[in-house]
Design a protein around this motif. Structure first.
Motif, PDB file in Angstrom:
ATOM      1  N   ASP A 175       0.803  -1.226   0.000  1.00  0.00           N
ATOM      2  CA  ASP A 175       0.000   0.000   0.000  1.00  0.00           C
ATOM      3  C   ASP A 175       0.832   1.271   0.000  1.00  0.00           C
ATOM      4  N   ALA A 176       2.050   1.221   0.499  1.00  0.00           N
ATOM      5  CA  ALA A 176       2.917   2.402   0.530  1.00  0.00           C
ATOM      6  C   ALA A 176       4.321   1.949   0.868  1.00  0.00           C
ATOM      7  N   ALA A 177       5.284   2.849   0.613  1.00  0.00           N
ATOM      8  CA  ALA A 177       6.677   2.521   0.917  1.00  0.00           C
ATOM      9  C   ALA A 177       7.406   3.753   1.434  1.00  0.00           C
ATOM     10  N   ILE A 178       8.376   3.494   2.304  1.00  0.00           N
ATOM     11  CA  ILE A 178       9.318   4.516   2.759  1.00  0.00           C
ATOM     12  C   ILE A 178      10.712   3.993   2.434  1.00  0.00           C
ATOM     13  N   ILE A 179      11.480   4.782   1.707  1.00  0.00           N
ATOM     14  CA  ILE A 179      12.847   4.402   1.358  1.00  0.00           C
ATOM     15  C   ILE A 179      13.799   5.233   2.205  1.00  0.00           C
ATOM     16  N   ALA A 180      14.671   4.555   2.943  1.00  0.00           N
ATOM     17  CA  ALA A 180      15.494   5.226   3.953  1.00  0.00           C
ATOM     18  C   ALA A 180      16.801   5.756   3.373  1.00  0.00           C
ATOM     19  N   GLU A 181      16.708   6.471   2.242  1.00  0.00           N
ATOM     20  CA  GLU A 181      17.875   7.147   1.682  1.00  0.00           C
ATOM     21  C   GLU A 181      18.370   8.211   2.668  1.00  0.00           C
ATOM     22  N   PRO A 182      19.631   8.653   2.543  1.00  0.00           N
ATOM     23  CA  PRO A 182      20.159   9.662   3.464  1.00  0.00           C
ATOM     24  C   PRO A 182      19.589  11.050   3.179  1.00  0.00           C
ATOM     25  N   THR A 183      18.446  11.339   3.753  1.00  0.00           N
ATOM     26  CA  THR A 183      17.758  12.612   3.518  1.00  0.00           C
ATOM     27  C   THR A 183      17.924  13.584   4.680  1.00  0.00           C
ATOM     28  N   ALA A 184      18.866  13.298   5.590  1.00  0.00           N
ATOM     29  CA  ALA A 184      19.112  14.159   6.753  1.00  0.00           C
ATOM     30  C   ALA A 184      17.852  14.310   7.603  1.00  0.00           C
ATOM     31  N   LEU A 185      17.097  13.204   7.715  1.00  0.00           N
ATOM     32  CA  LEU A 185      15.890  13.160   8.555  1.00  0.00           C
ATOM     33  C   LEU A 185      14.850  14.188   8.120  1.00  0.00           C
ATOM     34  N   THR A 186      14.704  14.364   6.809  1.00  0.00           N
ATOM     35  CA  THR A 186      13.637  15.197   6.269  1.00  0.00           C
ATOM     36  C   THR A 186      12.887  14.391   5.212  1.00  0.00           C
ATOM     37  N   PRO A 187      11.591  14.665   5.026  1.00  0.00           N
ATOM     38  CA  PRO A 187      10.828  13.904   4.034  1.00  0.00           C
ATOM     39  C   PRO A 187      11.082  14.420   2.619  1.00  0.00           C
ATOM     40  N   VAL A 188      11.361  13.522   1.698  1.00  0.00           N
ATOM     41  CA  VAL A 188      11.624  13.872   0.304  1.00  0.00           C
ATOM     42  C   VAL A 188      10.499  13.305  -0.558  1.00  0.00           C
ATOM     43  N   VAL A 189       9.840  14.201  -1.299  1.00  0.00           N
ATOM     44  CA  VAL A 189       8.693  13.788  -2.101  1.00  0.00           C
ATOM     45  C   VAL A 189       8.932  13.934  -3.598  1.00  0.00           C
ATOM     46  N   ALA A 190      10.074  14.515  -3.977  1.00  0.00           N
ATOM     47  CA  ALA A 190      10.387  14.692  -5.396  1.00  0.00           C
ATOM     48  C   ALA A 190      11.847  14.343  -5.634  1.00  0.00           C
ATOM     49  N   SER A 191      12.086  13.615  -6.695  1.00  0.00           N
ATOM     50  CA  SER A 191      13.441  13.171  -7.025  1.00  0.00           C
ATOM     51  C   SER A 191      13.693  13.437  -8.497  1.00  0.00           C
ATOM     52  N   GLU A 192      14.829  14.062  -8.772  1.00  0.00           N
ATOM     53  CA  GLU A 192      15.179  14.388 -10.146  1.00  0.00           C
ATOM     54  C   GLU A 192      15.551  13.134 -10.924  1.00  0.00           C
ATOM     55  N   GLY A 193      15.302  13.181 -12.216  1.00  0.00           N
ATOM     56  CA  GLY A 193      15.718  12.097 -13.081  1.00  0.00           C
ATOM     57  C   GLY A 193      16.983  12.462 -13.829  1.00  0.00           C
ATOM     58  N   GLU A 363       5.879   4.257 -10.059  1.00  0.00           N
ATOM     59  CA  GLU A 363       5.371   3.836 -11.366  1.00  0.00           C
ATOM     60  C   GLU A 363       4.454   2.625 -11.247  1.00  0.00           C
ATOM     61  N   ALA A 364       4.662   1.818 -10.207  1.00  0.00           N
ATOM     62  CA  ALA A 364       3.817   0.645  -9.979  1.00  0.00           C
ATOM     63  C   ALA A 364       2.569   0.997  -9.176  1.00  0.00           C
ATOM     64  N   GLY A 365       2.366   2.280  -8.878  1.00  0.00           N
ATOM     65  CA  GLY A 365       1.182   2.708  -8.153  1.00  0.00           C
ATOM     66  C   GLY A 365       1.303   2.602  -6.646  1.00  0.00           C
ATOM     67  N   ILE A 366       2.534   2.502  -6.139  1.00  0.00           N
ATOM     68  CA  ILE A 366       2.763   2.405  -4.693  1.00  0.00           C
ATOM     69  C   ILE A 366       3.277   3.756  -4.204  1.00  0.00           C
ATOM     70  N   PRO A 367       2.473   4.520  -3.470  1.00  0.00           N
ATOM     71  CA  PRO A 367       2.954   5.820  -2.971  1.00  0.00           C
ATOM     72  C   PRO A 367       4.218   5.644  -2.142  1.00  0.00           C
ATOM     73  N   THR A 368       5.265   6.425  -2.458  1.00  0.00           N
ATOM     74  CA  THR A 368       6.572   6.226  -1.836  1.00  0.00           C
ATOM     75  C   THR A 368       7.192   7.555  -1.468  1.00  0.00           C
ATOM     76  N   VAL A 369       7.686   7.631  -0.252  1.00  0.00           N
ATOM     77  CA  VAL A 369       8.393   8.812   0.235  1.00  0.00           C
ATOM     78  C   VAL A 369       9.778   8.375   0.689  1.00  0.00           C
ATOM     79  N   MET A 370      10.735   9.282   0.615  1.00  0.00           N
ATOM     80  CA  MET A 370      12.075   8.983   1.116  1.00  0.00           C
ATOM     81  C   MET A 370      12.298   9.699   2.447  1.00  0.00           C
ATOM     82  N   PHE A 371      12.843   8.967   3.399  1.00  0.00           N
ATOM     83  CA  PHE A 371      13.177   9.536   4.705  1.00  0.00           C
ATOM     84  C   PHE A 371      14.224   8.646   5.351  1.00  0.00           C
ATOM     85  N   GLY A 372      15.358   9.223   5.726  1.00  0.00           N
ATOM     86  CA  GLY A 372      16.371   8.410   6.375  1.00  0.00           C
ATOM     87  C   GLY A 372      17.461   9.237   7.010  1.00  0.00           C
TER      88      GLY A 372
END
Length: 409
Positions: A175-193, A363-372
């Protein structure tokens, strides 16, 4: 039970560079099983990925052998009465040149709360935070499932995550995912391609004593490079996004490699250059590629030599599509709730100029945010270091975020 520090100390000891993840994958699977997770494993599916717009069309060009990703599942309360949340991190790390490190890159060096090792920030500490957050969440009174994933090949395009996104390895939906990339403990909702393109130019060689008899590729390359720099400058002005105005360069265009000529006393008759071109959230790789292809065509049209000897300008490697999630998605709000519960003030969502596996799940329809935990400024650097107190905070935030998401959805 093993502590998070002990877990990471062992995790960073694996030199799990691209294609060499098998030992850490096996270890991780065993450790999850020991901790009470039900484990699932999947291999990179090169045939499946060859049909994806981001990967080479030839399956043989996708490194797939001995690359196994692992998912560990904990069922909470009545698992079918609640949603499933994925906590994701990647096994692979970039290479480390021991000559520029002050310690062995694949041996944990602790100095108080600071851990130095390849992968300390990007992102084995974040992966460990996922494991211990899931264990903490299992003690809460909630229904649903939490999945901890360790995936292969993120640094080279995300072959492990992309395979899982395209072909669900679990007998339930995510239903959703959180990816624990090094975001300095802030939520990231947009990622450049990013678009990866290789340029080949052909000139005519001659002895350096008679350069007028040859045709050097270098002036032609300079014309193209300047045209691309002009286009990059135009894009900085015309392509806007509210989460990217803080960056000095929002959509970087970098010529990372140039190889020309074959001998100092010969006019250079061949050149190969490789570009990494930024793609903004809201754009596609194909759209940006078209703009740069057209700018190259304009240069070619103005040059008699290039018109008669057309350059090749082709994709290579893996393409990263940009990704973006609404800040109003429940999983984003859950992360912000977890941050508030742990007195973290910087809860406003932001964007980043790097790519990550989040795009495959979106892209698979799984809402995903980065936080780590940790900073991207430490990623890929010599003496890569993280303050482990951030990791411990991330464990608490991810556990609270998981509880909020499962309880409210």
């Amino acid at each position: 039970m093993t502590s998070a520090r002990e877990f990471v100390t062992e995790l960073v000891s694996f030199a799990s560079t691209d294609g060499g993840e098998a030992p850490v994958s096996s270890w991780f699977s065993s450790r999850l099983a020991e901790l009470g997770f039900e484990t699932y494993e999947w291999d990179v599916d090169a045939d499946l990925l060859a049909g994806h717009r981001s990967f080479p069309d030839d399956p043989d060009a996708i490194r797939a052998a001995d690359r196994r990703s692992v998912g560990g599942v904990l069922e909470l309360g009545d698992p079918d009465a609640g949603p499933t949340l994925v906590l994701n991190g990647h096994f692979d790390v970039v290479p480390a040149d021991e000559a520029v490190w002050s310690s062995q890159p694949f041996e944990a060096r602790w100095r108080g709360d600071e851990l130095t090792a390849r992968g300390a920030a990007d992102m084995k500490s974040g992966l460990a935070a996922c494991v211990f957050a899931a264990l903490a969440l299992a003690e809460r009174d909630v229904d649903g499932r939490v999945v901890v994933e360790g995936v292969v090949g993120e640094e080279a395009g995300g072959v492990g995550a992309a395979t899982a996104a395209l072909d669900n390895p679990y007998p339930f939906e995510r239903d959703a995912a959180i990816i624990a990339e090094p975001t300095a403990l802030t939520p990231v909702v947009a990622s450049e391609g990013s678009l990866m393109k290789r340029l080949r130019l052909t000139g005519r060689s001659s002895h350096a004593a008679t350069p007028w008899r040859g045709e050097s590729v270098l002036p032609h390359f300079d014309s193209i490079r300047e045209a691309f720099a002009d286009l990059a400058g135009e894009r900085e002005q015309t392509v806007t996004h509210p989460l990217y105005e803080e960056f000095p360069t929002k959509w970087p265009v970098v010529c990372g490699t140039v190889e020309a000529g074959e001998w100092a006393s010969t006019v250079p008759a061949s050149l190969v250059a490789e570009w990494r071109i930024g793609v903004a959230p809201g754009e596609t790789v194909a759209e940006v590629e078209e703009a740069f292809d057209q700018r190259l065509a304009d240069v070619v049209a103005e040059s008699e030599w290039l018109a008669e000897h057309p350059p090749e300008f082709e994709r290579f490697s893996v393409q990263f599509e940009a990704s973006e999630i609404s800040p109003d998605e429940p999983v984003v709000r859950a992360v912000q709730s977890g941050m508030h519960a742990n007195d973290l003030a910087e809860t406003e969502p932001r964007g980043v100029t790097y790519g990550a596996d989040a795009r495959h799940y979106m892209e698979a329809g799984i809402p995903t945010v980065m936080f780590g935990p940790g900073s991207i400024e430490q990623a890929h650097f010599p003496d890569e270091t993280i303050d482990f107190r951030e990791v411990e905070t991330a464990v608490d935030v991810l556990a609270d975020a998981g509880e909020a998401f499962l309880a409210e959805n």
